[in-house]
Each structure stands twice: as structure tokens, then as C-alpha cells.
Design a protein around this motif. Structure first.
Motif, PDB file in Angstrom:
ATOM      1  N   GLY A   8       0.770  -1.247   0.000  1.00  0.00           N
ATOM      2  CA  GLY A   8       0.000   0.000   0.000  1.00  0.00           C
ATOM      3  C   GLY A   8       0.798   1.292   0.000  1.00  0.00           C
ATOM      4  N   THR A   9       2.139   1.219  -0.147  1.00  0.00           N
ATOM      5  CA  THR A   9       2.896   2.485  -0.154  1.00  0.00           C
ATOM      6  C   THR A   9       3.998   2.474  -1.221  1.00  0.00           C
ATOM      7  OG1 THR A   9       2.555   2.671   2.246  1.00  0.00           O
ATOM      8  CG2 THR A   9       4.177   4.158   1.263  1.00  0.00           C
ATOM      9  N   LYS A  13       3.675   4.042  -5.134  1.00  0.00           N
ATOM     10  CA  LYS A  13       4.459   5.208  -5.577  1.00  0.00           C
ATOM     11  C   LYS A  13       5.047   4.949  -6.968  1.00  0.00           C
ATOM     12  CE  LYS A  13       6.058   6.830  -1.041  1.00  0.00           C
ATOM     13  NZ  LYS A  13       7.254   7.056  -0.190  1.00  0.00           N
ATOM     14  N   PRO A 192       8.993  -1.673  -4.385  1.00  0.00           N
ATOM     15  CA  PRO A 192       9.655  -1.681  -3.076  1.00  0.00           C
ATOM     16  C   PRO A 192       8.645  -1.704  -1.939  1.00  0.00           C
ATOM     17  CG  PRO A 192       9.638   0.540  -3.945  1.00  0.00           C
ATOM     18  CD  PRO A 192       9.003  -0.332  -5.004  1.00  0.00           C
ATOM     19  N   SER A 193       7.922  -2.803  -1.852  1.00  0.00           N
ATOM     20  CA  SER A 193       6.947  -2.975  -0.771  1.00  0.00           C
ATOM     21  C   SER A 193       7.560  -3.822   0.325  1.00  0.00           C
ATOM     22  CB  SER A 193       5.666  -3.629  -1.314  1.00  0.00           C
ATOM     23  OG  SER A 193       4.887  -2.664  -1.999  1.00  0.00           O
ATOM     24  N   ASN A 194       6.928  -3.803   1.475  1.00  0.00           N
ATOM     25  CA  ASN A 194       7.401  -4.568   2.632  1.00  0.00           C
ATOM     26  C   ASN A 194       7.406  -6.063   2.275  1.00  0.00           C
ATOM     27  OD1 ASN A 194       7.464  -6.017   5.090  1.00  0.00           O
ATOM     28  ND2 ASN A 194       6.598  -4.275   6.196  1.00  0.00           N
ATOM     29  N   SER A 198       3.655  -7.457   2.749  1.00  0.00           N
ATOM     30  CA  SER A 198       2.993  -7.125   1.478  1.00  0.00           C
ATOM     31  C   SER A 198       3.293  -8.130   0.361  1.00  0.00           C
ATOM     32  CB  SER A 198       3.398  -5.718   1.009  1.00  0.00           C
ATOM     33  OG  SER A 198       2.934  -4.744   1.909  1.00  0.00           O
ATOM     34  N   PRO A 222      13.098  -2.313  -0.864  1.00  0.00           N
ATOM     35  CA  PRO A 222      12.565  -1.211  -0.040  1.00  0.00           C
ATOM     36  C   PRO A 222      13.560  -0.756   1.027  1.00  0.00           C
ATOM     37  CG  PRO A 222      11.717  -3.293   0.778  1.00  0.00           C
ATOM     38  CD  PRO A 222      12.638  -3.630  -0.377  1.00  0.00           C
ATOM     39  N   VAL A 229      12.810   2.449   3.871  1.00  0.00           N
ATOM     40  CA  VAL A 229      12.549   3.879   3.645  1.00  0.00           C
ATOM     41  C   VAL A 229      11.471   4.361   4.619  1.00  0.00           C
ATOM     42  CG1 VAL A 229      11.719   5.563   1.938  1.00  0.00           C
ATOM     43  CG2 VAL A 229      13.295   3.749   1.250  1.00  0.00           C
ATOM     44  N   THR A 278      16.025   5.158  -6.110  1.00  0.00           N
ATOM     45  CA  THR A 278      14.676   4.590  -5.877  1.00  0.00           C
ATOM     46  C   THR A 278      13.857   5.422  -4.889  1.00  0.00           C
ATOM     47  OG1 THR A 278      15.214   3.159  -3.981  1.00  0.00           O
ATOM     48  CG2 THR A 278      15.667   2.266  -6.190  1.00  0.00           C
ATOM     49  N   MET A 280      11.382   7.754  -4.105  1.00  0.00           N
ATOM     50  CA  MET A 280      10.312   8.383  -4.904  1.00  0.00           C
ATOM     51  C   MET A 280       9.651   9.499  -4.098  1.00  0.00           C
ATOM     52  SD  MET A 280       8.885   4.918  -6.673  1.00  0.00           S
ATOM     53  CE  MET A 280       9.057   3.904  -5.208  1.00  0.00           C
TER      54      MET A 280
HETATM   55  P1  GDP Z   1       2.288  -0.831   3.245  1.00  0.00           P
HETATM   56  O1  GDP Z   1       1.253  -1.789   2.768  1.00  0.00           O
HETATM   57  O2  GDP Z   1       1.759   0.534   3.577  1.00  0.00           O
HETATM   58  O3  GDP Z   1       3.227  -1.391   4.273  1.00  0.00           O
HETATM   59  O4  GDP Z   1       3.140  -0.506   1.976  1.00  0.00           O
HETATM   60  P2  GDP Z   1       4.169  -1.317   1.093  1.00  0.00           P
HETATM   61  O5  GDP Z   1       4.477  -2.639   1.649  1.00  0.00           O
HETATM   62  O6  GDP Z   1       3.716  -1.208  -0.319  1.00  0.00           O
HETATM   63  O7  GDP Z   1       5.402  -0.357   1.215  1.00  0.00           O
HETATM   64  C1  GDP Z   1       6.153  -0.230   2.398  1.00  0.00           C
HETATM   65  C2  GDP Z   1       7.613  -0.261   2.034  1.00  0.00           C
HETATM   66  O8  GDP Z   1       7.829   0.731   1.031  1.00  0.00           O
HETATM   67  C3  GDP Z   1       8.544   0.065   3.175  1.00  0.00           C
HETATM   68  O9  GDP Z   1       9.283  -1.083   3.496  1.00  0.00           O
HETATM   69  C4  GDP Z   1       9.417   1.194   2.619  1.00  0.00           C
HETATM   70  O10 GDP Z   1      10.770   0.969   2.898  1.00  0.00           O
HETATM   71  C5  GDP Z   1       9.153   1.174   1.138  1.00  0.00           C
HETATM   72  N1  GDP Z   1       9.182   2.484   0.500  1.00  0.00           N
HETATM   73  C6  GDP Z   1       8.320   3.507   0.701  1.00  0.00           C
HETATM   74  N2  GDP Z   1       8.662   4.541  -0.094  1.00  0.00           N
HETATM   75  C7  GDP Z   1       9.762   4.156  -0.803  1.00  0.00           C
HETATM   76  C8  GDP Z   1      10.587   4.786  -1.776  1.00  0.00           C
HETATM   77  O11 GDP Z   1      10.368   5.927  -2.186  1.00  0.00           O
HETATM   78  N3  GDP Z   1      11.646   4.052  -2.258  1.00  0.00           N
HETATM   79  C9  GDP Z   1      11.921   2.781  -1.828  1.00  0.00           C
HETATM   80  N4  GDP Z   1      12.972   2.141  -2.332  1.00  0.00           N
HETATM   81  N5  GDP Z   1      11.158   2.155  -0.898  1.00  0.00           N
HETATM   82  C10 GDP Z   1      10.086   2.837  -0.413  1.00  0.00           C
END
Ligand code: GDP
Length: 304
Positions: A8-9, A13, A192-194, A198, A222, A229, A278, A280
Motif C-alpha cells: 500500500g505504499t 508510488k 519496493p513494498s514490505n 505485502s 525497499p 525507507v 529509488t 520516490m
Molecule cells: P504498506 O502496505 O503501507 O506497508 O506498503 P508497502 O508494503 O507497499 O510499502 C512499504 C515499504 O515501502 C517500506 O518497506 C518502505 O521501505 C518502502 N518504500 C516507501 N517509499 C519508498 C521509496 O520511495 N523508495 C523505496 N525504495 N522504498 C520505499
């Protein structure tokens, strides 16, 4: 078609940047549902909602959840009435949760519900829940075993993590739409999701890894050094016995990952990885990273 695997993040992006280079019709996003829960009578699907709002132009891109400019009157009133709604749900955001809850109560699968809602919201991309079955990420702590949302939102991640547990009583099986989206993709991008909360839940849906082995897959780390990040990925990786860095992330994806991408600042070395900026921090940087990945996928495709 390009297919993303997303939380979700971090990946949203990147998807936001990819939309500068591709029409929405040629984007599919397979989305984690292990953070879903029923709350205040309605169905919250945090990662799917971020994608729905991204593609419908409503997303609050300061927080990467909820709707830009939403109000919270119902949430405040529920709290005043003694309801433990520990997640701040906006008034307009709640309407989507009510609508999805209704569709599920009527007997539609989650995949069908999201297809219907996507169509109503004017979304041309394919947003695909990873499975139609119940899956939850649970966190075992000294305060008990909590749903991930309770650990992360209610307790703000301030509890030592003893174990990450995936609760999946009936599977989980990937939907046929998910497998199709991987099989038909020219390029699959794991953003770059968790990895723990995720991406692994998606990989654990049966059928996903064999399909990825036949696809061309680029994954983005990530982590920069020993820190993500943003978010709780470090504590969760450690709870799984993994170092919180790009090397461990790659170890989770190595069986099917054709290209691995690390940030240019990452002091950790994954042999053979590509290096891009990376971080963003705005849509321009998301678009530049997405373009680099699409190009890398094309060049690799020409060599194959
Ligand atoms: P969640 O569902 O909200 O936890 O979202 P995700 O799993 O999609 O994303 C969370 C991960 O995104 C974290 O581990 C961050 O380190 C990574 N992350 C967030 N923004 C960025 C970015 O701009 N660049 C990189 N490389 N990683 C990012």
C-alpha cells in the motif's frame, strides 16, 4: 501489459510513476489482502483502497492512504459513542468500505467486488486482490497475538515482535485472474513494498511462484542499508530471522527474480543488481524510476 505486485505504499508510488509512461489499460496490479479486516461493520482493504484511489485520482499522496481532503466526522462520533475504531476512517473513504462490504455480503467474491467498484470509479487498470480467501497477518507480542493493523495502527508498532504469523484457514489460492495477469505480462515488477507483510502474502498464494518463474521479473528493494525507507519492515524481517536489508530481500525473491534493483545509496551489495535512485519523493522521481525499469525490462526482453 505490465503487472505489479503491490502493498500500500512503496509499489503504489512506483505505479503512480508508471502511469506517466503507460496507459492504465496496460497496467495490472496484484494486491496484498493480508491486512484486510472488517471494522465498524464494513470491509477495509487498505492496500487495495490505496490503488483504487490512486487510479481514480482521489488518493491522499501525503499519507498514501485515504482520500485527499476527506473529513472524519463519523469516525469522531463513533469514538464518542465508545466504538474502538482504532483506524482513522474518513467519511468518503467509509462509503467505499460500506459498498464493498455490501457486495461481499451479497455473495460476490472480493475479485468481483473490486472489478465492479473499479468500473464504477472509472478505473481502466486491473486491480486484482491476491486471493478471494481470508488471509491475515498476525503479530505475536507480549500483549497477545494481534492483527497487523492493531499492531501497526493501534499500538504504532511500539511492541517487540515475537513472531509474524500468516492466518489462512482455506489456502490461500491465487485467483485465476492473478495467474492470468502474471502469465500475460511482458514484465512483472515487484515494487519496493514490505517483503514480509505485502509481498510474501502474495507469493504464498498457490500458483503465484510457478507463474513468476516463467515470467520476466524485476524486483526493487525497499531497504537502504539496514533500514526501510518507511514503516515496520525492519522489525518484521528480524522476527523472521532475516537481516533487514537488500541481501535478505533478494534471498526471498531469488528463485524467480531476473533483475534486482537497489538504491544508488545502498551500502549493502547484492551481486549483479542494478542501481537506480529509488527514493520516490515526488511524482517526477517515481516516473523516472518506472521508466528505467520498463527500459531495463525491454532491453532484457530483446536479448532473450
Ligand atoms: P504498506 O502496505 O503501507 O506497508 O506498503 P508497502 O508494503 O507497499 O510499502 C512499504 C515499504 O515501502 C517500506 O518497506 C518502505 O521501505 C518502502 N518504500 C516507501 N517509499 C519508498 C521509496 O520511495 N523508495 C523505496 N525504495 N522504498 C520505499
Amino acid at each position: 501489459m505490465i503487472t505489479f505486485l503491490s502493498g500500500g505504499t512503496g509499489t503504489p508510488k512506483l505505479v503512480r510513476g508508471a502511469r506517466r509512461h503507460l496507459p492504465d489499460q496496460s497496467i495490472s496490479v496484484i494486491v496484498n489482502t493480508a491486512e484486510d479486516l472488517w471494522i465498524s461493520g464494513n470491509h477495509l482493504s487498505p492496500d487495495i483502497d490505496t490503488l483504487l484511489y490512486l487510479f481514480s485520482g482521489q488518493l491522499n499522496t501525503d499519507t498514501w492512504w485515504g482520500i485527499q481532503g476527506d473529513s472524519f466526522h463519523t469516525h469522531e462520533e463513533l469514538k464518542r459513542l465508545g466504538v474502538d475504531e482504532y483506524i482513522g476512517i474518513g467519511d468518503t473513504d467509509r462509503a467505499l468500505q460500506i459498498a464493498r462490504g455490501e457486495l461481499l455480503r451479497q455473495g460476490h467474491s472480493l475479485t468481483e467486488a473490486i472489478r465492479m467498484l473499479s468500473s464504477t470509479m472509472g478505473i481502466n487498470a486491473r486491480i486484482l486482490p491476491m486471493t478471494d480467501e481470508e488471509v491475515a497477518t498476525l503479530i505475536r507480542t507480549d500483549a497477545g497475538t494481534l492483527h497487523f493493523q492493531e499492531y501497526w495502527v493501534k499500538h504504532r508498532g511500539n511492541l517487540p515482535v515475537k513472531e509474524v504469523i500468516r492466518y489462512a484457514p482455506t489456502g490461500p489460492f491465487a485467483s485465476s485472474e492473478v495467474i492470468d495477469a502474471i502469465e500475460r505480462a511482458e514484465l512483472v515488477i515487484i515494487g519496493p513494498s514490505n517483503p514480509i507483510t505485502s509481498i510474501l502474502p502474495i507469493l504464498e498464494c498457490s500458483g503465484v511462484i510457478p507463474a513468476l518463474m516463467d515470467a520476466f521479473v524485476i524486483a526493487v528493494s525497499p531497504f537502504i542499508g539496514d533500514a526501510p525507507v518507511s514503516g515496520p519492515a525492519a522489525a518484521l524481517m528480524k522476527a523472521r530471522g532475516l537481516s533487514p536489508d537488500s541481501v535478505s530481500t533478494f534471498s526471498l525473491y531469488r528463485d524467480f527474480c531476473n533483475l534486482f534493483v537497489q538504491d544508488i545509496r545502498d551500502p549493502v551489495t547484492v551481486p549483479g543488481s542494478l542501481r537506480y535512485d529509488t527514493l520516490m519523493t515526488d511524482i517526477g522521481k517515481s516516473a523516472a524510476l518506472a521508466e528505467a525499469l520498463i527500459e531495463a525490462g525491454k532491453q532484457a526482453g530483446e536479448k532473450r
